[in-house]
Motif scaffolding. Structure first.
Motif, PDB file in Angstrom:
ATOM      1  N   ASN A   6       0.856  -1.188   0.000  1.00 10.17           N
ATOM      2  CA  ASN A   6       0.000   0.000   0.000  1.00 10.17           C
ATOM      3  C   ASN A   6       0.895   1.242   0.000  1.00 10.17           C
ATOM      4  O   ASN A   6       1.102   1.882   1.021  1.00 10.17           O
ATOM      5  CB  ASN A   6      -0.927  -0.005   1.218  1.00 10.17           C
ATOM      6  CG  ASN A   6      -1.901   1.163   1.194  1.00 10.17           C
ATOM      7  OD1 ASN A   6      -2.219   1.700   0.132  1.00 10.17           O
ATOM      8  ND2 ASN A   6      -2.365   1.569   2.361  1.00 10.17           N
ATOM      9  N   PHE A   7       1.441   1.533  -1.173  1.00 10.33           N
ATOM     10  CA  PHE A   7       2.345   2.673  -1.317  1.00 10.33           C
ATOM     11  C   PHE A   7       1.924   3.526  -2.495  1.00 10.33           C
ATOM     12  O   PHE A   7       1.171   3.084  -3.381  1.00 10.33           O
ATOM     13  CB  PHE A   7       3.789   2.205  -1.538  1.00 10.33           C
ATOM     14  CG  PHE A   7       4.487   1.725  -0.295  1.00 10.33           C
ATOM     15  CD1 PHE A   7       4.842   2.608   0.709  1.00 10.33           C
ATOM     16  CD2 PHE A   7       4.796   0.390  -0.129  1.00 10.33           C
ATOM     17  CE1 PHE A   7       5.488   2.174   1.849  1.00 10.33           C
ATOM     18  CE2 PHE A   7       5.442  -0.059   1.006  1.00 10.33           C
ATOM     19  CZ  PHE A   7       5.789   0.839   2.000  1.00 10.33           C
ATOM     20  N   LYS A  19       2.290   5.399  -6.062  1.00 10.90           N
ATOM     21  CA  LYS A  19       2.750   4.868  -7.342  1.00 10.90           C
ATOM     22  C   LYS A  19       4.251   5.109  -7.560  1.00 10.90           C
ATOM     23  O   LYS A  19       4.983   4.235  -8.039  1.00 10.90           O
ATOM     24  CB  LYS A  19       1.957   5.523  -8.482  1.00 10.90           C
ATOM     25  CG  LYS A  19       2.519   5.341  -9.899  1.00 10.90           C
ATOM     26  CD  LYS A  19       2.471   3.900 -10.376  1.00 10.90           C
ATOM     27  CE  LYS A  19       2.756   3.775 -11.873  1.00 10.90           C
ATOM     28  NZ  LYS A  19       4.073   4.267 -12.298  1.00 10.90           N
ATOM     29  N   LYS A  20       4.734   6.285  -7.192  1.00 12.79           N
ATOM     30  CA  LYS A  20       6.140   6.598  -7.431  1.00 12.79           C
ATOM     31  C   LYS A  20       7.060   5.741  -6.569  1.00 12.79           C
ATOM     32  O   LYS A  20       8.157   5.364  -7.000  1.00 12.79           O
ATOM     33  CB  LYS A  20       6.395   8.088  -7.184  1.00 12.79           C
ATOM     34  CG  LYS A  20       5.749   8.987  -8.224  1.00 12.79           C
ATOM     35  CD  LYS A  20       6.110  10.449  -8.013  1.00 12.79           C
ATOM     36  CE  LYS A  20       5.489  11.325  -9.109  1.00 12.79           C
ATOM     37  NZ  LYS A  20       5.835  12.757  -8.933  1.00 12.79           N
ATOM     38  N   ILE A  21       6.630   5.426  -5.351  1.00 10.72           N
ATOM     39  CA  ILE A  21       7.433   4.533  -4.509  1.00 10.72           C
ATOM     40  C   ILE A  21       7.400   3.124  -5.086  1.00 10.72           C
ATOM     41  O   ILE A  21       8.403   2.409  -5.085  1.00 10.72           O
ATOM     42  CB  ILE A  21       6.922   4.553  -3.053  1.00 10.72           C
ATOM     43  CG1 ILE A  21       7.077   5.954  -2.458  1.00 10.72           C
ATOM     44  CG2 ILE A  21       7.665   3.523  -2.206  1.00 10.72           C
ATOM     45  CD1 ILE A  21       6.573   6.086  -1.041  1.00 10.72           C
ATOM     46  N   LYS A  22       6.245   2.720  -5.606  1.00 10.95           N
ATOM     47  CA  LYS A  22       6.131   1.395  -6.221  1.00 10.95           C
ATOM     48  C   LYS A  22       7.050   1.272  -7.438  1.00 10.95           C
ATOM     49  O   LYS A  22       7.559   0.200  -7.735  1.00 10.95           O
ATOM     50  CB  LYS A  22       4.675   1.113  -6.615  1.00 10.95           C
ATOM     51  CG  LYS A  22       3.768   0.815  -5.436  1.00 10.95           C
ATOM     52  CD  LYS A  22       2.372   0.441  -5.909  1.00 10.95           C
ATOM     53  CE  LYS A  22       1.475   0.055  -4.731  1.00 10.95           C
ATOM     54  NZ  LYS A  22       0.121  -0.344  -5.178  1.00 10.95           N
ATOM     55  N   ASP A  23       7.263   2.393  -8.153  1.00 11.87           N
ATOM     56  CA  ASP A  23       8.215   2.363  -9.269  1.00 11.87           C
ATOM     57  C   ASP A  23       9.599   1.931  -8.784  1.00 11.87           C
ATOM     58  O   ASP A  23      10.276   1.126  -9.422  1.00 11.87           O
ATOM     59  CB  ASP A  23       8.312   3.749  -9.919  1.00 11.87           C
ATOM     60  CG  ASP A  23       7.055   4.127 -10.686  1.00 11.87           C
ATOM     61  OD1 ASP A  23       6.286   3.224 -11.034  1.00 11.87           O
ATOM     62  OD2 ASP A  23       6.869   5.334 -10.935  1.00 11.87           O
ATOM     63  N   TYR A  24       9.998   2.474  -7.644  1.00 11.04           N
ATOM     64  CA  TYR A  24      11.296   2.117  -7.078  1.00 11.04           C
ATOM     65  C   TYR A  24      11.318   0.666  -6.586  1.00 11.04           C
ATOM     66  O   TYR A  24      12.311  -0.048  -6.775  1.00 11.04           O
ATOM     67  CB  TYR A  24      11.651   3.064  -5.927  1.00 11.04           C
ATOM     68  CG  TYR A  24      12.527   4.213  -6.355  1.00 11.04           C
ATOM     69  CD1 TYR A  24      13.898   4.178  -6.163  1.00 11.04           C
ATOM     70  CD2 TYR A  24      11.986   5.337  -6.965  1.00 11.04           C
ATOM     71  CE1 TYR A  24      14.706   5.231  -6.567  1.00 11.04           C
ATOM     72  CE2 TYR A  24      12.773   6.391  -7.375  1.00 11.04           C
ATOM     73  CZ  TYR A  24      14.138   6.332  -7.170  1.00 11.04           C
ATOM     74  OH  TYR A  24      14.936   7.380  -7.585  1.00 11.04           O
ATOM     75  N   ILE A  25      10.229   0.269  -5.962  1.00 13.19           N
ATOM     76  CA  ILE A  25      10.175  -1.104  -5.431  1.00 13.19           C
ATOM     77  C   ILE A  25      10.189  -2.106  -6.577  1.00 13.19           C
ATOM     78  O   ILE A  25      10.828  -3.154  -6.502  1.00 13.19           O
ATOM     79  CB  ILE A  25       8.936  -1.284  -4.534  1.00 13.19           C
ATOM     80  CG1 ILE A  25       9.063  -0.377  -3.305  1.00 13.19           C
ATOM     81  CG2 ILE A  25       8.774  -2.735  -4.101  1.00 13.19           C
ATOM     82  CD1 ILE A  25       7.845  -0.372  -2.399  1.00 13.19           C
ATOM     83  N   TYR A  26       9.498  -1.771  -7.662  1.00 12.58           N
ATOM     84  CA  TYR A  26       9.510  -2.660  -8.830  1.00 12.58           C
ATOM     85  C   TYR A  26      10.940  -2.814  -9.354  1.00 12.58           C
ATOM     86  O   TYR A  26      11.388  -3.921  -9.671  1.00 12.58           O
ATOM     87  CB  TYR A  26       8.601  -2.091  -9.920  1.00 12.58           C
ATOM     88  CG  TYR A  26       8.635  -2.888 -11.209  1.00 12.58           C
ATOM     89  CD1 TYR A  26       7.920  -4.071 -11.335  1.00 12.58           C
ATOM     90  CD2 TYR A  26       9.416  -2.460 -12.272  1.00 12.58           C
ATOM     91  CE1 TYR A  26       7.962  -4.813 -12.507  1.00 12.58           C
ATOM     92  CE2 TYR A  26       9.475  -3.194 -13.452  1.00 12.58           C
ATOM     93  CZ  TYR A  26       8.743  -4.368 -13.567  1.00 12.58           C
ATOM     94  OH  TYR A  26       8.809  -5.109 -14.715  1.00 12.58           O
ATOM     95  N   GLU A  27      11.669  -1.709  -9.427  1.00 15.45           N
ATOM     96  CA  GLU A  27      13.054  -1.767  -9.889  1.00 15.45           C
ATOM     97  C   GLU A  27      13.901  -2.610  -8.936  1.00 15.45           C
ATOM     98  O   GLU A  27      14.774  -3.378  -9.364  1.00 15.45           O
ATOM     99  CB  GLU A  27      13.612  -0.344  -9.974  1.00 15.45           C
ATOM    100  CG  GLU A  27      14.944  -0.218 -10.686  1.00 15.45           C
ATOM    101  CD  GLU A  27      15.352   1.236 -10.836  1.00 15.45           C
ATOM    102  OE1 GLU A  27      14.968   1.859 -11.846  1.00 15.45           O
ATOM    103  OE2 GLU A  27      16.042   1.747  -9.943  1.00 15.45           O
ATOM    104  N   PHE A  28      13.606  -2.494  -7.648  1.00 13.62           N
ATOM    105  CA  PHE A  28      14.330  -3.245  -6.617  1.00 13.62           C
ATOM    106  C   PHE A  28      14.174  -4.755  -6.790  1.00 13.62           C
ATOM    107  O   PHE A  28      15.091  -5.527  -6.493  1.00 13.62           O
ATOM    108  CB  PHE A  28      13.823  -2.807  -5.240  1.00 13.62           C
ATOM    109  CG  PHE A  28      14.201  -3.721  -4.112  1.00 13.62           C
ATOM    110  CD1 PHE A  28      15.458  -3.646  -3.524  1.00 13.62           C
ATOM    111  CD2 PHE A  28      13.301  -4.664  -3.626  1.00 13.62           C
ATOM    112  CE1 PHE A  28      15.810  -4.491  -2.486  1.00 13.62           C
ATOM    113  CE2 PHE A  28      13.640  -5.510  -2.585  1.00 13.62           C
ATOM    114  CZ  PHE A  28      14.899  -5.429  -2.019  1.00 13.62           C
ATOM    115  N   THR A  29      13.013  -5.203  -7.275  1.00 14.90           N
ATOM    116  CA  THR A  29      12.711  -6.642  -7.316  1.00 14.90           C
ATOM    117  C   THR A  29      13.375  -7.387  -8.468  1.00 14.90           C
ATOM    118  O   THR A  29      13.103  -8.565  -8.690  1.00 14.90           O
ATOM    119  CB  THR A  29      11.184  -6.857  -7.404  1.00 14.90           C
ATOM    120  OG1 THR A  29      10.686  -6.183  -8.569  1.00 14.90           O
ATOM    121  CG2 THR A  29      10.487  -6.354  -6.174  1.00 14.90           C
ATOM    122  N   GLY A  30      14.259  -6.716  -9.197  1.00 14.48           N
ATOM    123  CA  GLY A  30      14.974  -7.402 -10.268  1.00 14.48           C
ATOM    124  C   GLY A  30      15.984  -8.405  -9.736  1.00 14.48           C
ATOM    125  O   GLY A  30      16.229  -8.506  -8.518  1.00 14.48           O
TER     126      GLY A  30
END
Length: 913
Positions: free
Chosen positions: A696-697, A699-710
């Motif tokens: 529950n974050f 959208k812009k924080i989720k962009d970073y988290i998505y990048e993190f999950t690589g």
């Protein structure tokens, strides 16, 4: 000196021909004189930040931008406004010296299409929409794009900018003039504003040219009136004025021949030299009055006065020359040529005036009765010194104490925009651009690496860009990383950098050929910039911008490792993942101002335990797999719904993609390998999306988290893991207009301290040698130290900043004020030698009168600068007027008080010899 005068008087016609020839020669030099109003050139070209800034210009199609701001009628999005934008844009492109031109009718656009991504123009070439519906749709689209809103169109939609990039090797002022000329011709009834340093410079150049033409005659008139009131003799005045005019001609001509332009600082050189250079003639003619009826009156006048005049000129020379110790190039050159002008005035005073006087022109001598300044005033001052010297001394200490309080209030300022009045078009435009587009002062963060397109470099570049956006004064950071992330968002729904270099290359390929690419990535792919703008405002803001950019650069500087988690064993994977999680936690918290880093860390670390978000992964996986098996492009297509669902459930349950496919599709063995690879990628992506969906974050924080999950992890370099990944060593540094202005600001105080210290030392040594007494040296510099402290106190109390003009006043105070001290002490010595009792009365009636006349003529001559348009020059005129009066009075009051109280031996010794 008498021999030189004797020699010249015998060959006076030849001498006058020589002076005339030399003057005409330097007049020709004046025709070559240029004007340079660019304060960025105040620093020497070998200054590191200047060199880096120039390198940016050479490698990325220019480092300076200009903006032509057009106000729409009634707003930007209508046919009439777009036609004007297109017309101006196309005309600007034809101008030599422009490397790039961006506007609403010619700007790169990135959009999603049915088959993928399209990179093209916002509008087709030469196409202007007609219908209102088209404009409504276009407005909605443009205002939804971060790359456009507040960059090319103001957030209220009323203003649009045509952003012009000046090529590095072009004559930027000439190019800016051409842009303005074309715009004024084509603007019709549109409201237009110009912004950017090249435009500011051409306005400054025009003001400098106008003020030189206007202020020199004013100063000449004022000085002439003062001299006439003092001497009541036109011929004598003409002699003094002739000397300074010839001196000014020689100096300006020399500057022209040496290709040294007049700057925002040195444009006042003629006015200063006009005021200062008249001093020597005043003192010489004042002495000539005593000998005018004698046969050798000219020689005797020169004999008596050449030493004090020479001393005064040399100390003034050193005072102005002390400005060479500054690191500001324009002030250094100002000091050099002003010093040369003083020497010219000295030589001409001691040679030209005696030669002209030798012709015995009628009424050339000064009249006997001086009425200005009033004799009553001079008598009052002499009585004041005698009767109330203790009270006056105490009053001086009080003034000094108050001045010190004012010194504590001094601030520094290098705000070029603040030089203009509030209603000046330059200032109005700058404030409009600041409010609507964030400013026009460009800054650059540069990344140098073997391959800029590497995922690690681009991720760090994007993190840097996002962190820069946090500053309220920094606007519109743009880089290749931002473009790649924007394109990737159209594919993945997340604004992030792909971790596969292959995917990055596919996106980069779409950008090739776009003019904007060459402005941010060097052609060899080894250097790229993040470019941004900020307002060119108060020094405090400029310093904050430069310091903040520098802090961000330091934050991401260093050596890094990129590690593929699939190559690690369990124990090492756990260690590296913790480091990786800490790195992204810190970055996210910094970018989004999150204080609770523990929550972010725990959230990111939970990605290592899929059981915590398994249901979300299964939901996403099921949908993604179903979409795949239904696609006509899949290696294995499953049209039967029940079979499709059964295959998907087995894949999710058994976690053996290849085994499940063989179980159901033995007859398609040739496609199973390829299908299994594609499905594996889908499941990896589904895990990432499932994890994101569980959070529950914003959208812009989720962009970073998505990048993190690589699968490829970035950590700062550690020796322990050096063999587990790829080591990245790269350069990251920063330069730009704010950084240069910060350097200018740093140099203001440093330059002030250096020049003051050096001039005081030089003057003290010189006068001590001349008087053959250290005490004599101390007495001589006492009034100028007193005046200088009062000057700095005035700066604080008047709320005047220490800027490029006011930094020059203290050396000028010393350079000119020391003249007054020397003349006063010389007269006192002579009165003592003659055994006179009324020393101070005689001092004020003779030398004192000349000192006051000189101070008044210099002060009022410089006060005419208040008639100029530049605020910085107005302040200079006010402050120099006040300090000249204080300097003369302090010499006429403090020195007599000190001498009468201490009775220094060097005066007595001199009188006995």
């Amino acid at each position: 000196m008498e021999n030189i005068i004797e020699f010249l008087l015998k060959r006076k016609l030849l001498y006058l021909i020589f002076v005339t020839f030399l003057t005409f020669f330097f007049v020709f030099g004046i025709t070559k004189l240029k004007i340079q109003g660019d304060i960025l050139k105040a620093l020497p070209p070998d200054e590191p930040y200047i060199k880096m800034f120039n390198e940016i210009g050479e490698e990325f199609e220019g480092n300076l931008i200009g903006m032509v701001i057009l106000k729409g009628i009634p707003d930007v999005f209508n046919e009439k406004t777009f036609q004007k934008i297109q017309e101006l844009t196309e005309e600007y492109k034809k101008i030599e010296g422009i490397s790039n031109c961006l506007s609403l009718t010619d700007i790169m656009d990135i959009k999603k299409i049915e088959d993928g991504i399209e990179v093209g123009k916002l509008l087709p070439p030469n196409y202007i929409p007609k219908a209102k519906e088209e404009y409504d749709s276009l407005k909605s689209y443009v205002m939804s794009k971060e790359r456009y809103k507040g960059v090319i169109v103001s957030e209220d939609g009323k203003y649009t900018s045509i952003i012009i990039r000046f090529s590095e090797k072009s004559d930027k002022e000439k190019t800016a003039l051409k842009i303005r000329e074309i715009t004024e011709e084509l603007k019709e009834n549109f409201e237009i504003h110009y912004s950017g340093i090249p435009f500011v410079v051409i306005f400054v150049n025009e003001m400098i040219r106008k003020e030189i033409i206007r202020l020199i005659p004013y100063s000449l008139i004022i000085i002439t009136l003062i001299l006439f009131l003092s001497f009541k003799n036109f011929q004598g005045i003409l002699l003094i004025i002739s000397v300074v005019i010839i001196s000014i001609t020689w100096v300006l001509g020399l500057m022209g021949f040496l290709n040294v332009p007049l700057s925002i600082v040195s444009n006042i050189l003629p006015v200063i030299l006009l005021a200062v250079g008249s001093a020597y003639g005043i003192h010489l003619l004042n002495k000539y009055k005593e000998y005018e009826k004698e046969n050798d009156g000219i020689k005797k006048s020169v004999r008596d006065m050449w030493v004090p005049i020479f001393m005064a000129a040399v100390t003034t020379f050193f005072g102005f020359l002390s400005l060479i110790f500054t690191q500001l190039d324009v002030i250094r050159k100002f000091g050099i040529f002003l010093s040369i002008g003083v020497i010219f005035a000295l030589i001409l005073t001691l040679t030209f005036i005696p030669v002209i006087l030798s012709y015995n022109i009628s009424n050339i001598s000064l009249i006997k009765d001086f009425t200005f300044p009033p004799s009553l005033l001079l008598f009052f001052i002499s009585k004041l010194i005698k009767k109330y010297k203790n009270i006056v001394a105490k009053l001086c200490f009080v003034i000094l104490f108050i001045s010190i309080l004012g010194i504590l209030k001094i601030k520094r300022e290098v705000d070029m925009i603040a030089y203009f009045p509030s209603n000046n078009p330059v200032r109005v435009s700058a404030e409009l651009v600041r409010d609507k587009f964030g400013g026009h002062a460009s800054s650059y963060v540069v990344f140098e690496a073997d391959n800029i397109k590497n995922p690690l470099i681009l991720k760090l570049m994007k993190h840097t860009s996002d962190l820069l956006k946090k500053s309220q004064y920094i606007h519109n950071p743009q880089s290749i990383a931002d473009l790649i992330a924007e394109m990737n968002e159209l594919v993945t729904d997340f604004k992030s950098i792909p971790e596969s270099e292959e995917k990055i290359n596919n996106l980069y390929f779409l950008l090739e050929g776009q003019p904007q690419l060459d402005m941010i990535v060097r052609k060899d792919g080894k250097k790229a910039t993040i470019q941004m703008v900020s307002e060119l405002g108060k020094t405090k803001i400029i310093r904050e911008v430069a310091d903040y950019i520098e802090s961000v650069v330091k934050r991401f500087s260093g050596k890094y490792l990129m590690i593929d988690q699939n190559t690690l064993d369990h124990n090492k994977r756990e260690k590296v993942f913790k480091k990786y999680t800490k790195f992204y936690t810190k970055t996210i918290c910094e970018v989004f101002n999150i204080e609770d880093s523990t929550k972010i860390y725990e959230t990111l670390y939970s990605y290592s335990d899929e059981s915590k978000f398994k249901k979300y992964v299964e939901e996403v996986s099921f949908g993604k797999l179903e979409e795949y098996f239904k696609s006509e492009e899949a290696y294995i297509v499953i049209l039967d719904k029940k079979l499709r669902e059964k295959v998907i459930r087995d894949i999710l349950k058994e976690n053996d993609i290849k085994g499940v496919l063989i179980k159901y599709f033995k007859n398609k063995r040739e496609d199973i390998e390829e299908a299994a690879l594609e499905l594996e990628e889908i499941l990896k992506e589904s895990k990432r999306l499932g994890f994101i969906n569980s959070l529950n974050f914003d959208k812009k924080i989720k962009d970073y988290i998505y990048e993190f999950t690589g699968e490829k992890w970035i950590i700062p370099y550690e020796e322990e893991f050096k063999d587990d990944g790829e080591i990245f060593n790269f350069k990251i540094y920063h330069t730009g207009v704010p950084q240069i202005y910060k350097k200018l600001d740093d140099n203001l105080l440093k330059s002030q301290m250096q020049s003051l210290l050096m001039v005081l030392i030089l003057v003290f040594i010189f006068v001590s040698i001349e008087w053959k007494s250290i005490t004599g040296g101390l007495i001589t510099v006492l009034p100028i130290i007193f005046t200088t402290l009062i000057y700095f106190g005035l700066l604080g109390f008047l709320n005047y900043p220490l800027d490029a003009a006011s930094v020059m006043i203290a050396p000028i105070i010393i350079g000119i004020g020391i003249d007054y001290s020397i003349h006063v002490i010389s007269r006192i010595k002579k009165e003592l030698e003659m055994g006179n009792n009324n020393i101070f009365e005689n001092l004020l009636k003779t030398t004192g009168r000349a000192v006051f006349i000189n101070a008044l003529s210099v002060g009022l001559g410089l006060l005419v600068l208040v008639l100029g348009d530049l605020i910085i020059i107005k302040r200079f005129g006010i402050l120099t007027f006040i300090t000249m009066i204080i300097s003369s009075l302090s010499s006429l009051i403090l020195i007599p008080i000190f001498i009468s109280t201490r009775k220094p031996k060097f005066l007595v010794k001199k009188s006995k010899t």
